[in-house]
Scaffold this motif. Sequence first.
Motif, PDB file in Angstrom:
ATOM      1  N   LEU B  29     -70.346  25.958 -12.433  1.00  8.46           N
ATOM      2  CA  LEU B  29     -69.502  26.673 -13.396  1.00  8.46           C
ATOM      3  C   LEU B  29     -69.879  28.160 -13.361  1.00  8.46           C
ATOM      4  CD1 LEU B  29     -67.411  26.250 -15.676  1.00  8.46           C
ATOM      5  CD2 LEU B  29     -69.324  25.811 -17.224  1.00  8.46           C
ATOM      6  N   LEU B  30     -68.995  28.965 -12.806  1.00  3.38           N
ATOM      7  CA  LEU B  30     -69.325  30.378 -12.586  1.00  3.38           C
ATOM      8  C   LEU B  30     -68.538  31.325 -13.501  1.00  3.38           C
ATOM      9  CD1 LEU B  30     -69.581  30.353  -8.681  1.00  3.38           C
ATOM     10  CD2 LEU B  30     -71.389  30.028 -10.360  1.00  3.38           C
ATOM     11  N   ALA B  31     -67.747  30.754 -14.394  1.00  5.14           N
ATOM     12  CA  ALA B  31     -67.017  31.598 -15.357  1.00  5.14           C
ATOM     13  C   ALA B  31     -67.034  30.903 -16.715  1.00  5.14           C
ATOM     14  CB  ALA B  31     -65.588  31.806 -14.879  1.00  5.14           C
ATOM     15  N   LEU B  99     -83.775  24.037 -14.160  1.00 10.63           N
ATOM     16  CA  LEU B  99     -84.230  23.180 -13.054  1.00 10.63           C
ATOM     17  C   LEU B  99     -83.522  23.583 -11.762  1.00 10.63           C
ATOM     18  CD1 LEU B  99     -85.963  20.518 -12.633  1.00 10.63           C
ATOM     19  CD2 LEU B  99     -83.776  19.332 -12.692  1.00 10.63           C
ATOM     20  N   LEU B 100     -84.281  23.623 -10.673  1.00  9.72           N
ATOM     21  CA  LEU B 100     -83.672  23.901  -9.374  1.00  9.72           C
ATOM     22  C   LEU B 100     -82.906  22.654  -8.946  1.00  9.72           C
ATOM     23  CD1 LEU B 100     -86.622  25.668  -7.472  1.00  9.72           C
ATOM     24  CD2 LEU B 100     -84.994  26.649  -9.056  1.00  9.72           C
ATOM     25  N   GLY B 101     -81.606  22.645  -9.191  1.00 13.55           N
ATOM     26  CA  GLY B 101     -80.789  21.480  -8.858  1.00 13.55           C
ATOM     27  C   GLY B 101     -80.412  21.475  -7.392  1.00 13.55           C
ATOM     28  N   TYR B 102     -79.557  20.530  -7.023  1.00 12.67           N
ATOM     29  CA  TYR B 102     -79.163  20.411  -5.609  1.00 12.67           C
ATOM     30  C   TYR B 102     -78.421  21.668  -5.147  1.00 12.67           C
ATOM     31  CZ  TYR B 102     -76.914  18.784  -1.390  1.00 12.67           C
ATOM     32  OH  TYR B 102     -76.488  18.673  -0.094  1.00 12.67           O
ATOM     33  N   ASP B 103     -77.482  22.133  -5.972  1.00 12.43           N
ATOM     34  CA  ASP B 103     -76.680  23.283  -5.552  1.00 12.43           C
ATOM     35  C   ASP B 103     -76.605  24.383  -6.607  1.00 12.43           C
ATOM     36  OD1 ASP B 103     -75.165  21.972  -7.390  1.00 12.43           O
ATOM     37  OD2 ASP B 103     -73.325  21.898  -6.219  1.00 12.43           O
ATOM     38  N   ARG B 104     -77.266  24.181  -7.764  1.00 11.82           N
ATOM     39  CA  ARG B 104     -77.155  25.169  -8.837  1.00 11.82           C
ATOM     40  C   ARG B 104     -78.436  25.249  -9.662  1.00 11.82           C
ATOM     41  NH1 ARG B 104     -72.356  21.992 -11.385  1.00 11.82           N
ATOM     42  NH2 ARG B 104     -72.438  21.208  -9.283  1.00 11.82           N
ATOM     43  N   ILE B 105     -78.563  26.354 -10.366  1.00 11.18           N
ATOM     44  CA  ILE B 105     -79.647  26.535 -11.336  1.00 11.18           C
ATOM     45  C   ILE B 105     -78.973  27.064 -12.596  1.00 11.18           C
ATOM     46  CG2 ILE B 105     -81.853  27.691 -11.836  1.00 11.18           C
ATOM     47  CD1 ILE B 105     -81.903  28.467  -8.791  1.00 11.18           C
ATOM     48  N   PHE B 106     -79.233  26.439 -13.737  1.00  2.00           N
ATOM     49  CA  PHE B 106     -78.716  27.007 -14.976  1.00  2.00           C
ATOM     50  C   PHE B 106     -79.330  28.403 -15.121  1.00  2.00           C
ATOM     51  CE2 PHE B 106     -79.166  27.914 -19.513  1.00  2.00           C
ATOM     52  CZ  PHE B 106     -77.823  27.884 -19.885  1.00  2.00           C
ATOM     53  N   SER B 107     -78.495  29.422 -15.327  1.00  2.34           N
ATOM     54  CA  SER B 107     -78.992  30.796 -15.428  1.00  2.34           C
ATOM     55  C   SER B 107     -79.589  31.015 -16.816  1.00  2.34           C
ATOM     56  CB  SER B 107     -77.814  31.759 -15.203  1.00  2.34           C
ATOM     57  OG  SER B 107     -78.247  33.081 -15.415  1.00  2.34           O
ATOM     58  N   ARG B 159     -75.253  34.679  -8.595  1.00  4.38           N
ATOM     59  CA  ARG B 159     -76.259  35.080  -7.600  1.00  4.38           C
ATOM     60  C   ARG B 159     -76.774  33.828  -6.879  1.00  4.38           C
ATOM     61  NH1 ARG B 159     -81.516  37.663  -9.996  1.00  4.38           N
ATOM     62  NH2 ARG B 159     -82.615  35.860  -9.182  1.00  4.38           N
ATOM     63  N   THR B 160     -76.908  33.903  -5.566  1.00  5.73           N
ATOM     64  CA  THR B 160     -77.400  32.731  -4.838  1.00  5.73           C
ATOM     65  C   THR B 160     -78.865  32.922  -4.443  1.00  5.73           C
ATOM     66  OG1 THR B 160     -76.574  33.629  -2.770  1.00  5.73           O
ATOM     67  CG2 THR B 160     -75.155  32.058  -3.900  1.00  5.73           C
ATOM     68  N   ARG B 192     -78.751  27.656  -3.602  1.00  5.25           N
ATOM     69  CA  ARG B 192     -78.365  27.329  -4.985  1.00  5.25           C
ATOM     70  C   ARG B 192     -77.776  28.575  -5.641  1.00  5.25           C
ATOM     71  NH1 ARG B 192     -83.774  25.370  -4.382  1.00  5.25           N
ATOM     72  NH2 ARG B 192     -83.829  23.088  -4.287  1.00  5.25           N
ATOM     73  N   VAL B 193     -76.868  28.329  -6.547  1.00  9.20           N
ATOM     74  CA  VAL B 193     -76.242  29.446  -7.237  1.00  9.20           C
ATOM     75  C   VAL B 193     -76.591  29.357  -8.734  1.00  9.20           C
ATOM     76  CG1 VAL B 193     -74.031  28.202  -7.570  1.00  9.20           C
ATOM     77  CG2 VAL B 193     -74.052  30.690  -7.562  1.00  9.20           C
ATOM     78  N   PHE B 194     -76.864  30.498  -9.336  1.00  7.06           N
ATOM     79  CA  PHE B 194     -77.089  30.520 -10.787  1.00  7.06           C
ATOM     80  C   PHE B 194     -75.736  30.313 -11.471  1.00  7.06           C
ATOM     81  CE2 PHE B 194     -80.972  32.736  -9.519  1.00  7.06           C
ATOM     82  CZ  PHE B 194     -81.892  32.096 -10.336  1.00  7.06           C
ATOM     83  N   ALA B 195     -75.711  29.409 -12.437  1.00  8.16           N
ATOM     84  CA  ALA B 195     -74.430  29.006 -13.020  1.00  8.16           C
ATOM     85  C   ALA B 195     -74.540  28.847 -14.537  1.00  8.16           C
ATOM     86  CB  ALA B 195     -73.981  27.685 -12.385  1.00  8.16           C
TER      87      ALA B 195
END
Lengths: 233, 215
Positions: B29-31, B99-107, B159-160, B192-195
Amino acid sequence: MKLKLLGLMGALCLSACADPYVATPYDRAASQVDRMVIMDDAMPEKAIAYEVASVGSNFGLIGALVDAGIQAERQDAVNDALREVSFDAEGELETLLMREIGQEGYEVALLPSGARAKRDWLPAHSGAPEGVDAYLDVAVIEYGYMSPGAGQPFRPYVWAKVKLVGAADGSLLMENQIVYNPLNVVEGVITIPPNPEFFFNNRSALLADKARLAAGIEDALQRVAETSAQLLR
Amino acid sequence: MRALLLAGLVPALGLAGCATTVEPPPPPLLAWDRADCDASPDLGRTVSLTPKKETAVHVVSTPLGYGSPCLSQEGGAGPYVVYALPTDLDDKTLIVGGLLGYDRIFSPRVRVLDAEGRETRGFVDSDWFSRGPVYSVQFRPRPGDAFVVVSADPSRVGRTESAINVGTNTTVIYTGYGASNWTTGQERHATRVFAYDGEVRVTINDTDTEEDPDR
């Protein structure tokens, strides 16, 4: 040799299976440290060049003995190569720490303290000149190159333990562990992923360009020094 | 022949019936477009950080996403959670982050509040590290601290972070003479992307579990 190997494996696992690791965060305002000294002999004498899950290690006792010989020979070759380009890991880390910590506004100096009896933090800290507020004890437990297993590249590896001790009363002001390129991450330990630029596919590649071999370690030590300084911000 | 056919069909149908489809995770979720966000942290809706009994390590995980309570704050709105600190703060060290997830990190943005909701401590960029599998800050609560608010930090969203993770994997191989282990090394290149969504992780380390929590 077998004992040495067991030690290495244990070190690579960071003995994480036992008690949880709990670092001590730094409180700069409360600590009131302006001047610190860095304890000597931060680096081990030799770099490692270790392949963790090697083919030989999967073949029982005989395989392990053969593997130990291969690992030792590779380590010697890598250290010879580093010597040929006059790579001084100890001097390199000291210079980096002095610079990075100095940039955080501390007055910092080196304190010659002789060789460590054990590759760990010093059991006691003393000998600081008048006016020094704290001792910074950086003990690099291992550094060099590590491959997770056969067919996987060697990348730089550093495991450092960092501690700040009050000069007046020996109080613990900060304590952390930093691992550059860890084999499996450990809860609570600061992890730095390896720079993708530095990888060597095998022993021959490690030894092919000695300057690059040293540069990979330099780069890893730079990140460890930056992180140490960041912990003191 | 018919019996044989039937015998073959039954397990085949059984296999088909047992097969499950694993839904791929939704994209990060980036927005953030919800407007019904709280103007200040709701201190009446908290997640407790007090373990049932004193323990050396207590971990609390909270998934946050589009359906979570959200907070309007400087820099933009986003999901948040309020944690209630244990009353016995002595000897506690907290690690709080995404937590460093598979493809994302909660920012994550972390603030510590007192019982009245006043901020007693915030954190700057240089306080953040990857501590094990958590992008986090670490601190010891001070007397008077009562809550930890973790909200989304919009400035980092998108940010990735790329990382090479190394490890080993052991497989048990069965032969006619017994079983043996075969260990191989592995490298995983993760991006991973901050989301605005992901898992918040709080780890409370207690170095003195003998204390009375009701003290």
